[in-house]
Scaffold this motif. Structure first.
Motif, PDB file in Angstrom:
ATOM      1  N   ALA A 108       0.808  -1.223   0.000  1.00 60.54           N
ATOM      2  CA  ALA A 108       0.000   0.000   0.000  1.00 60.54           C
ATOM      3  C   ALA A 108       0.842   1.273   0.000  1.00 60.54           C
ATOM      4  CB  ALA A 108      -0.943  -0.007   1.200  1.00 60.54           C
ATOM      5  N   SER A 109       1.896   1.290   0.791  1.00 54.14           N
ATOM      6  CA  SER A 109       2.673   2.520   0.955  1.00 54.14           C
ATOM      7  C   SER A 109       4.129   2.389   0.544  1.00 54.14           C
ATOM      8  CB  SER A 109       2.610   2.991   2.412  1.00 54.14           C
ATOM      9  OG  SER A 109       3.139   1.982   3.273  1.00 54.14           O
ATOM     10  N   ALA A 110       4.528   1.251  -0.030  1.00 57.58           N
ATOM     11  CA  ALA A 110       5.943   1.057  -0.351  1.00 57.58           C
ATOM     12  C   ALA A 110       6.115   0.072  -1.490  1.00 57.58           C
ATOM     13  CB  ALA A 110       6.703   0.557   0.885  1.00 57.58           C
TER      14      ALA A 110
END
Length: 285
Positions: A15-17
């Protein structure tokens, strides 16, 4: 000879990386490959992709199989030892051997029992009674008795004392590895695997930043120890790294002619750990 593992554009995003960023690599049979990188670099994600334990983008061929679609066939040819014990704590040593013997067609019970006979493990002991080192010995006995073409090791000796770590790698070389098998190992204890590796891969921020066999590393990377009078001349050659030891400077170079460096001071082959530190500078900032 066909590669054991081939990856093209291998990617994995959470999701974020981004864990793997459009990675390409190939691993030939009969090699021991060290996949080295800092925490969060993408090592474990790469291993999970190879084992069919996570989704990914791009293409990945492992022993002729697509891990996403043919994991059941792939796992008949692959063994895996993780950094955490996966055996149920209630199971007995003898029951673990019976279980693997009944589910894996390429398991050699006699070979497993011969290895266990060299340890203090007893058939009636439960996993919860074993030290971490003994659990690793049990894992290793089970794995080495399977005629697998590919062995994946993810921090296999994490938390073990130096005696168990040395025994682990010695057993791996003497009782398991041959020209028909391939081993991929991740570890933070790079000094302890340096002598067994045939190939080295550094991974940083989801990208492969170094992929070479150990023989070529000795030709490509050279360290030179120089005194103060030659330090500026060494810096003009644009070293990868510089550090101070006992009043002298040690420079690490990539691709500079050995004769040029020998004119500046004493040359030597860098250790994997020194090469790793130089390559990963800034990663831990």
């Amino acid at each position: 000879m066909n590669a054991v593992i081939t990856a093209h554009g291998l990617g994995k995003r959470y999701a974020s990386a981004t864990a793997l960023d459009n990675v390409d690599f190939s691993i030939a049979p009969g090699r021991i490959v060290g996949l080295i990188g800092p925490n969060g670099a993408g090592k474990t994600t790469a291993l999970k992709a190879i084992l069919g334990l996570t989704d990914f983008t791009g293409t990945l061929n492992v022993l002729g199989f697509d891990p996403r679609k043919q994991r059941d066939k792939l796992m008949g040819e692959v063994c895996f030892i993780a950094d955490v014990a996966v055996l149920p704590r209630w199971i007995k040593v003898g029951q673990a051997v019976d279980f693997v013997a009944n589910v894996h067609p390429r398991f050699d019970r006699a070979k497993c029992e011969a290895f266990l006979a060299r340890t203090k493990l007893q058939p009636g002991q439960r996993v919860r009674q074993l030290s971490k080192g003994m659990i690793v010995q049990l894992h290793l006995a089970l794995v080495m008795a399977i005629d697998a073409r590919l062995l994946i090791l993810d921090e296999p000796t994490l938390g073990l004392d130096i005696l168990y770590r040395k025994q682990f790698y010695q057993s791996l070389l003497e009782d398991y590895f041959d020209e028909n098998k391939t081993i991929v190992v991740t570890t933070h204890q790079v000094e302890e695997v340096e002598h067994i590796l045939t190939d080295l891969m550094f991974i940083r921020d989801g990208r492969i930043v170094l992929d070479a066999d150990m023989d070529s590393l000795g030709e490509r990377y050279i360290e030179v120890m120089v005194d103060a009078a030659n330090a500026d001349a060494a810096r003009r050659l644009k070293p990868l790294d510089e550090r101070q030891v006992f009043g002298k400077s040690i420079f690490l170079f990539d691709g500079v002619a050995r004769a040029t460096l020998e004119a500046l001071g004493e040359t030597r082959r860098p250790s994997i750990s020194d090469l790793f530190v130089a390559t990963m500078k800034g990663t831990y900032a």
